[in-house]
Design a protein around this motif. Structure first.
Motif: not given
Length: 298
Positions: A149-150, A221
């Motif tokens: 996700v980062s 996030r």
């Protein structure tokens, strides 16, 4: 040296020398913070330099009452790294955790989604909503490229090399890798980028960031987690999923369809192939099919 000074110095070391991400550094700092709080709450007069194995063991025993085996193991590992740093800097002679073993834990099999479930999640996206095209591109990218996700929220327009068929992904420790991208995912990203994103008033500092919120800022996030959770609720999915579930599904589906483990390792950005090997949890029928198809004595 007090706990705050030692923690700050360690965080600088992790960032500058080890090149770790802010999220990883925060996780390590939290381990030190927990130990510091325990010492202060129990009025123990020790510093990072003078604390002994006895105080460490008492802290870990106290923590074990609130942590499962996996979390306890991660806490011990994090503190070992901190005290190894102090030894490396000649601030201590020994690491007080050297003889403290982590609890035995089984290898966690990651949750995955079937292709049918992934298609249902994508079909549930409301494309009439202003953020619909963006969300479709996000889910397609998570699944087709196996991004963390980062990595997704930090992806830049300048990282898209669609003519060559790759995207440039910045992973843990700012390490970069090129990941292949399929035509359908390129198509959905282009629809969002060329038809939706261009109508957004973009924050100057986020001009090159691909995925933006409706105010023109980089997505967080938490927002990606919310998008995924809402879609799961919408289709009554009886699984607890997160953005990382698409990464697990990406690797598992590739492996089940005959992809090479080394190739999957490179695409996921794993330093060690042993990390990738967790995806060898395949359906037994698939393993039988592999034997029937490829073994010389089938």
């Amino acid at each position: 040296m007090n706990w705050q000074q030692a923690s700050n110095n360690y965080k600088n070391y992790l960032k500058l020398e080890r090149g770790l991400s802010d999220n990883t550094i925060s996780s390590y700092a939290l381990d030190i913070y927990k130990l510091k709080n325990y010492i202060e709450d129990n009025r123990i007069t020790v510093t990072p330099i003078t604390i002994s194995k006895t105080e460490i063991k008492d802290f870990i025993y106290s923590s074990a009452k609130q942590l499962n085996a996996r979390s306890q193991s991660r806490l011990i590992s994090g503190l070992k790294g901190f005290f190894n740093y102090l030894v490396f800097e000649n601030l201590r002679e020994t690491n007080p955790l050297d003889t403290i073993d982590s609890p035995k834990i089984g290898r966690k099999i990651p949750d995955t989604l079937s292709e049918v479930e992934i298609n249902k999640l994508i079909d549930a996206i409301d494309l009439s909503h202003p953020q619909g095209e963006r969300n479709r591109a996000i889910i397609e990218l998570l699944y087709s490229c196996g991004l963390r996700v980062s990595e997704l929220i930090n992806l830049k327009i300048s990282d898209l090399f669609f003519e060559e068929g790759f995207i440039n992904v910045t992973g843990k420790g700012d390490k970069q890798r090129f990941v292949p991208i399929v035509d359908d995912t390129k198509k959905y990203i282009n629809i969002y980028k060329d038809q939706i994103r261009i109508h957004t008033k973009i924050n100057p500092k986020d001009q090159d960031i691909l995925f933006l919120n409706r105010r023109g800022n980089q997505l967080t996030r938490a927002m990606i987690f919310t998008i995924v959770k809402n879609l799961a609720v919408k289709i009554n999915l009886n699984k607890s999923i997160s953005p990382h579930t698409f990464r697990h599904s990406f690797a598992t589906h590739l492996l089940e369809n005959g992809a090479d483990l080394r190739a999957i390792q490179l695409m996921l950005g794993h330093e060690s192939i042993t990390t990738t090997e967790i995806y060898t949890h395949l359906d037994r029928s698939h393993l039988t099919q592999v034997i029937n198809n490829f073994h010389p004595r089938k």
